[in-house]
Each structure stands twice: as C-alpha cells, then as structure tokens.
Design an enzyme around this catalytic site. Structure first.
Site, PDB file in Angstrom:
ATOM      1  N   GLY A  34       0.799  -1.218   0.000  1.00 24.68           N
ATOM      2  CA  GLY A  34       0.000   0.000   0.000  1.00 24.68           C
ATOM      3  C   GLY A  34       0.833   1.270   0.000  1.00 24.68           C
ATOM      4  N   TYR A  35       0.148   2.375   0.269  1.00 25.99           N
ATOM      5  CA  TYR A  35       0.709   3.718   0.156  1.00 25.99           C
ATOM      6  C   TYR A  35       1.367   3.870  -1.221  1.00 25.99           C
ATOM      7  CZ  TYR A  35       1.155   8.183   2.290  1.00 25.99           C
ATOM      8  OH  TYR A  35       0.959   9.510   2.585  1.00 25.99           O
ATOM      9  N   HIS A  40       4.561   1.744  -8.060  1.00 28.45           N
ATOM     10  CA  HIS A  40       3.538   0.686  -8.052  1.00 28.45           C
ATOM     11  C   HIS A  40       2.637   0.835  -9.282  1.00 28.45           C
ATOM     12  CE1 HIS A  40       4.233   1.286  -3.594  1.00 28.45           C
ATOM     13  NE2 HIS A  40       4.428  -0.005  -3.701  1.00 28.45           N
ATOM     14  N   ASP A 153      13.550  -3.044  -5.219  1.00 30.28           N
ATOM     15  CA  ASP A 153      13.836  -4.106  -4.246  1.00 30.28           C
ATOM     16  C   ASP A 153      14.498  -5.247  -5.009  1.00 30.28           C
ATOM     17  OD1 ASP A 153      12.541  -2.986  -1.830  1.00 30.28           O
ATOM     18  OD2 ASP A 153      10.765  -3.087  -3.093  1.00 30.28           O
TER      19      ASP A 153
END
Ligand code: PAF
Length: 286
Positions: A34-35, A40, A153
């Site tokens: 989220g956020y 994303h 990541d």
C-alpha cells in the site's frame, strides 16, 4: 464485471478469481504493502497491458518486519490506494486483515538460504522469510499467470524469481524498472518519513550510484574499489550512514573480486532514522 472491485476476505477473492478463470482470462498480479506511488502504478499499468485482469494486493505484512522496524509507522491510506489502483487499470484490490491471512496458530513458513543472507538480509535477518511466506500465500490465492515486482527491491526480485523456479510455481515473475523523482530519488513509500532536510540528503544514494556506474563504464572492474567509492561518496553527506554498499552478480547475488557480466550495484543507507535502498544493474563490458 464493470469497475474495480475490492475483496476484503479470502473467500470473496477466490470467488472472483474462479469466475475469471472460468472465462479463460489471464491474470496479472501486483503485490504491495500500500501507500502506492508511481512505481507501483507502473507495475499495475504493465500488468494491465499484458493480462486480461489485474489484481493488486494491499497488505502490510508484519511477518517481514523486524521487532525494531517500522511496521507500526508504515504509512497507510487505503482510499487513496484504491484511487491509484483504479487510475492505473487494476480490476481487483485484495485488502485482507491480518486475521484473514494468518490464523492464530500459523506455523508454516517459506524460507530460502543463500540469496537471502547478504545485502538487506544482513541487517534484516527475518525479512525474506516473511516476504517469501506472504508472497507464496498470495500466489496461492490469486493464482496469477504473471506477477510484477519493482527492481528497486532488487534482492526481493531475485529471491522471488528463484523461489518461483525452485518451487515450480508456474508463474512468470516480471521485474520492472525503478521509477525515480525528477531529481533522481527512487520512489518509495518510506520517502514520506523524510523531513525536507533529509529529503535533500537522500539524493546522495542515486548520485553515488550514478557516479559508481560511470566509474564502472570507464573501466573499473574491482568490486572492492566500487564498494569503497560508494561508501566514501555517501559519507560526504552528514545525515547519511551506510548500511551496505555492494557490487554482486545479478541475479545470483554472489560476491566477485573482479566484476563481470551483469552486476547489481546496491546501497542501503540510513538518512536520519529512515533506511532507504537503491541500486543500478550494470552490464560490465568484456
Ligand atoms: O515489496 C513489497 O511491498 C512487499 O515486500 C511485498 C512483495 C508486497 C510482500 O509483502
């Protein structure tokens, strides 16, 4: 089915997936905590281009946070996340509670050796066990054809790719490029922790990586020289403290005295209390 759906519970998610599967549709999956930001959204857009339906999960997975890490402080704004998902072309957001994902007597974990021990695994020893476990659970629920992960990541991307291969998950793992702010800072939900002064200081990560890449492209092949160069460059910034600065093979994440082939040049740096990561993948010329 029209409009984006939200599933809060496992059964609701499974019903929708079963319906889509019955229609022979291809499913793309973007797991998130989220956020959501542009990074994303770039994954969701790519998933929407390559699949018939896109599922995004929004779940802050406590299992991947160490006891002194930022689980409680991790930013959350589900309404905003839904808007960002819809804007980017998601069909379904899965937003379970902790109790939906983990029974009280949960005892089964997915663990990996080797790849998870260096880089972030050194300071976050339980992190990848938590990531592998939740991603496996989400894969089992969503049963995607393809799953999308950001290269920011990078270690996580390498770990998930290997896990999917080792455990015959039959899911294509797709790594997508890092999305940066105009000034070079890699987009991250954790950037919200930074004060104005820290936000400025955080530029040292991408600047140091860019300079290291130039040095490699100019012919430097020693991993140690590049690691020291990165550390020195980052430590010119008084608010920065290096966790690690490494050059390892990509995607096997092995240390090598002299770099060759594809190398992951990666840093983790504390800016004040906030730990940020960034990297570049460099193809070393023969
Ligand atoms: O990258 C993340 O946001 C998380 O590690 C993931 C893959 C959603 C698992 O919780």
């Amino acid at each position: 089915m029209m409009g984006m759906k939200v599933a809060k519970h496992v059964d609701q998610l499974r019903d929708i997936i079963r319906f889509w599967r019955g229609q022979g549709l291809k499913i793309g999956f973007v797991p998130t905590m989220g956020y959501l930001h542009e990074g994303h959204q770039s994954l969701i857009r790519r998933a929407a281009e390559e699949n018939d339906k896109v599922v995004v999960s929004v779940f802050v997975n406590q299992m991947q946070f160490g006891p002194n890490e930022d689980f409680d402080a991790y930013p959350r704004d589900f309404d905003r996340d839904c808007q960002k998902c819809e804007e980017a072309g998601a069909d379904l957001v899965f937003h379970p509670d902790n109790e939906d994902m983990y029974e009280e007597d949960f005892i089964t974990y997915v663990d990996m050796t080797g790849l998870t021990q260096g880089l972030c695994g050194k300071t976050r020893p339980i992190h990848f066990r938590g990531v592998c476990t939740i991603v496996t659970k989400l894969f089992n629920l969503v049963t995607p054809d393809r799953a999308y992960f950001g290269q920011k990541d990078a270690q996580q991307l390498a770990v998930i790719t290997r896990m999917a291969r080792d455990l015959n998950m039959n899911i294509e793992i797709i790594g997508c490029p890092i999305v940066r702010e105009d000034d070079g800072l890699a987009k991250s939900s954790r950037n919200t922790y930074l004060s104005a002064e820290e936000r400025e200081a955080a530029l040292v990560l991408s600047k140091a990586l860019r300079a290291a890449k130039e040095k490699i492209e100019a012919g430097e092949k020693s991993a140690e020289v590049i690691q020291n160069f990165l550390k020195e460059a980052i430590e010119t910034e008084p608010l920065a403290k290096v966790d690690y600065a490494s050059a390892v093979t990509w995607p096997a994440l092995e240390e090598k005295e002299y770099m060759e082939g594809e190398m992951l040049v990666a840093v983790a740096v504390y800016i004040g209390k906030t730990r940020l990561i960034d990297n570049v993948i460099v193809d070393i010329a023969e």
